[in-house]
Design an enzyme around this catalytic site. Structure first.
Site, short mmCIF file in Angstrom:
data_model
loop_
_atom_site.label_atom_id
_atom_site.label_comp_id
_atom_site.label_asym_id
_atom_site.label_seq_id
_atom_site.Cartn_x
_atom_site.Cartn_y
_atom_site.Cartn_z
N GLN A 125 -12.73 -8.84 6.99
CA GLN A 125 -12.76 -8.11 5.71
C GLN A 125 -11.46 -8.30 4.92
O GLN A 125 -11.41 -8.06 3.72
CB GLN A 125 -12.94 -6.60 5.96
CG GLN A 125 -14.28 -6.26 6.59
CD GLN A 125 -14.26 -4.87 7.23
OE1 GLN A 125 -14.77 -3.93 6.66
NE2 GLN A 125 -13.70 -4.76 8.41
N ARG B 214 -27.48 -1.83 18.30
CA ARG B 214 -26.34 -2.72 18.54
C ARG B 214 -25.23 -2.38 17.55
O ARG B 214 -25.52 -2.00 16.40
CB ARG B 214 -26.73 -4.19 18.30
CG ARG B 214 -27.75 -4.73 19.27
CD ARG B 214 -27.10 -5.08 20.61
NE ARG B 214 -28.00 -5.86 21.43
CZ ARG B 214 -28.91 -5.34 22.26
NH1 ARG B 214 -29.03 -4.03 22.37
NH2 ARG B 214 -29.70 -6.12 22.98
N ILE C 3 -7.39 -3.29 1.14
CA ILE C 3 -8.86 -3.27 1.15
C ILE C 3 -9.39 -1.84 1.28
O ILE C 3 -10.55 -1.59 1.05
CB ILE C 3 -9.44 -4.13 2.31
CG1 ILE C 3 -9.03 -3.57 3.68
CG2 ILE C 3 -9.05 -5.59 2.17
CD1 ILE C 3 -9.87 -4.11 4.83
N ASP C 4 -8.51 -0.90 1.67
CA ASP C 4 -8.95 0.48 1.92
C ASP C 4 -9.18 1.25 0.61
O ASP C 4 -9.85 2.29 0.62
CB ASP C 4 -7.91 1.24 2.75
CG ASP C 4 -7.61 0.57 4.07
OD1 ASP C 4 -8.46 -0.20 4.54
OD2 ASP C 4 -6.52 0.81 4.62
N GLY D 56 0.82 -1.21 0.00
CA GLY D 56 0.00 0.00 0.00
C GLY D 56 0.86 1.26 0.00
O GLY D 56 2.04 1.21 -0.36
N ASP D 57 0.27 2.37 0.44
CA ASP D 57 0.99 3.64 0.37
C ASP D 57 2.29 3.62 1.17
O ASP D 57 3.31 4.15 0.71
CB ASP D 57 0.08 4.78 0.84
CG ASP D 57 -0.43 4.57 2.25
OD1 ASP D 57 -0.66 3.41 2.62
OD2 ASP D 57 -0.60 5.55 2.99
O1 F6P Z 1 -4.90 -0.93 5.67
C1 F6P Z 1 -5.68 -2.05 5.88
C2 F6P Z 1 -6.23 -2.05 7.28
O2 F6P Z 1 -6.98 -3.23 7.46
C3 F6P Z 1 -7.05 -0.83 7.65
O3 F6P Z 1 -8.35 -0.86 7.12
C4 F6P Z 1 -6.99 -0.89 9.17
O4 F6P Z 1 -7.19 0.37 9.70
C5 F6P Z 1 -5.59 -1.38 9.40
O5 F6P Z 1 -5.18 -2.05 8.23
C6 F6P Z 1 -5.42 -2.30 10.58
O6 F6P Z 1 -4.07 -2.57 10.74
P1 F6P Z 1 -3.46 -3.71 11.65
O7 F6P Z 1 -3.40 -4.97 10.82
O8 F6P Z 1 -2.11 -3.22 12.01
O9 F6P Z 1 -4.35 -3.86 12.83
#
Ligand code: F6P
Length: 365
Positions: A291, A283, A143-144, A119-120
């Site tokens: 995800q 809830r 996934i973001d 990713g970035d």
């Molecule tokens: O960048 C993917 C992601 O799943 C984000 O949606 C989430 O905020 C983050 O990674 C969670 O990161 P980690 O695996 O370090 O808990």
């Protein structure tokens, strides 16, 4: 003069995993082994393997039968950074620059180039390695869906599918119990996942980081529905959503990570506020890592294969410093420097926002 044939290419997967990583590894390796007779060296656990010289041979056998597998056969790390190597020493985190180790390991394996699937954050590191003279090509994952320079990342559509399925399921239980169901989805600082799954799952309210919400507007959306005889509501909240004038909810800090902030918890706050203000039972469900797991959807299998193929072609053509990208329905490539470290968010004039509003979705604004 005939172009020099590439002989050895390294590959690594960095950052949080997503469905389709193995499909990319397979496409990069198969294309280069088939077209170039190249040898492929896989670095284990992202940049950690590149610094510590931990590798695996990627041959025909290694990439057989992995197209549909979630995760990554190479392993990954969202903390390993050759330019900011964090280690615990005497209970304290000490950060050093170990990029020279990465360059040495690269040389030791007599590599012609490195394909970084990430990713970035991973692209930012790839950009710095490029400046140090390492030939690098990139493939955007997450996934973001927030990597700049590409209109889509692989893994996103699969995650949209998982979140949509969850919203469908929340619908039936919400309807049975006449409740408000709040689903918190991932996405970091961008609302792509919430927007797409929210529309696909028919959410009544979608809250995204790009549009700070007003508590009273969220409550009103639910009471309005109740007034019209709808006895349940579905709220899809991005983990990065925040109230107008307020802050994002941070769940934890991960020491040593390029971005140490981990978001989470806004869904619970939204559910609590709705229940308190409306008297309707509410809830919260946090979808979390489901995800990111599991087999890629058919679109992501095709997409990841196409992006991997593109990265292999960039390597074969010696067009280093480029990242495979998706623009206007086609695979192309962009300069890694133009991508590094940014975050692609939803523009406020994105037509999809208007589409959602036109079917009655509230963004809480
Ligand atoms: O960048 C993917 C992601 O799943 C984000 O949606 C989430 O905020 C983050 O990674 C969670 O990161 P980690 O695996 O370090 O808990």
């Amino acid at each position: 003069m005939a172009k020099k044939r590439i002989q050895r290419i390294g590959v690594l997967t960095g950052g949080g995993d997503c469905p389709g990583l193995n499909a990319v590894i397979r496409a990069v390796a198969k294309t280069l082994m088939h077209d170039e007779e190249a040898e492929i060296v896989g670095f284990l656990d992202g940049y950690e393997g590149l610094v510590l010289d931990r590798t695996m041979t990627i041959d025909w056998r290694a990439v057989s039968n992995i197209l549909t597998q979630g995760g990554t056969i190479l392993g990954t790390s969202n903390t390993a950074n050759p330019f900011g190597w964090a280690e615990k020493k005497a209970g304290k985190t000490v950060t050093t620059d170990r990029h020279k180790d990465a360059l040495r390991v690269f040389k030791k394996h007599r590599l012609d180039g490195l394909v970084v699937i990430g990713g970035d954050g991973s692209m930012a590191i790839a950009g710095k390695l490029l400046e140090c003279g390492m030939p690098v090509a990139g493939v955007p994952k997450t996934i973001d869906n927030d990597v700049p320079g590409t209109e889509m990342t692989f893994g996103f559509m699969t995650a949209v599918g998982v979140a949509t399925d969850a919203l469908d399921r929340l619908h039936t239980t919400a309807s049975a119990h006449h409740r408000v169901m709040v689903a918190e989805v991932m996405g970091r600082y961008a609302g792509w996942l919430a927007l797409h799954s929210g529309i696909a799952g028919g959410a009544d309210v979608i809250l995204i980081p790009e549009i700070p919400f007003r508590w009273d507007a969220v409550v009103r959306a639910c009471t309005e529905r109740a007034r019209k005889g709808k006895r349940f509501s579905i709220v899809c909240v991005a983990e990065g959503a925040k109230p107008f004038g307020g802050e994002m909810v941070i769940e934890r800090h991960v020491e040593g990570s390029p971005d140490p902030v981990r978001l989470g918890g806004i869904g619970r706050l939204v559910a609590g506020s709705i229940e308190q203000e409306t008297g309707i039972e509410a809830r919260a469900t946090t979808l979390g890592y489901v995800q990111r797991g599991g087999t890629p959807c058919p679109f992501d299998r095709v997409f990841a294969t196409s992006l991997g193929h593109r990265a292999a072609c960039l390597a074969a053509e010696g067009r280093w410093g480029r990242m495979a990208s998706w623009q206007q329905g086609r695979v192309t490539d962009v300069a890694i420097e133009s991508v590094a470290g940014g975050c692609r968010k939803i523009e406020l004039d994105d037509p999809l926002l208007a589409v959602a509003r036109s079917v009655g979705t509230s963004f809480g604004d």
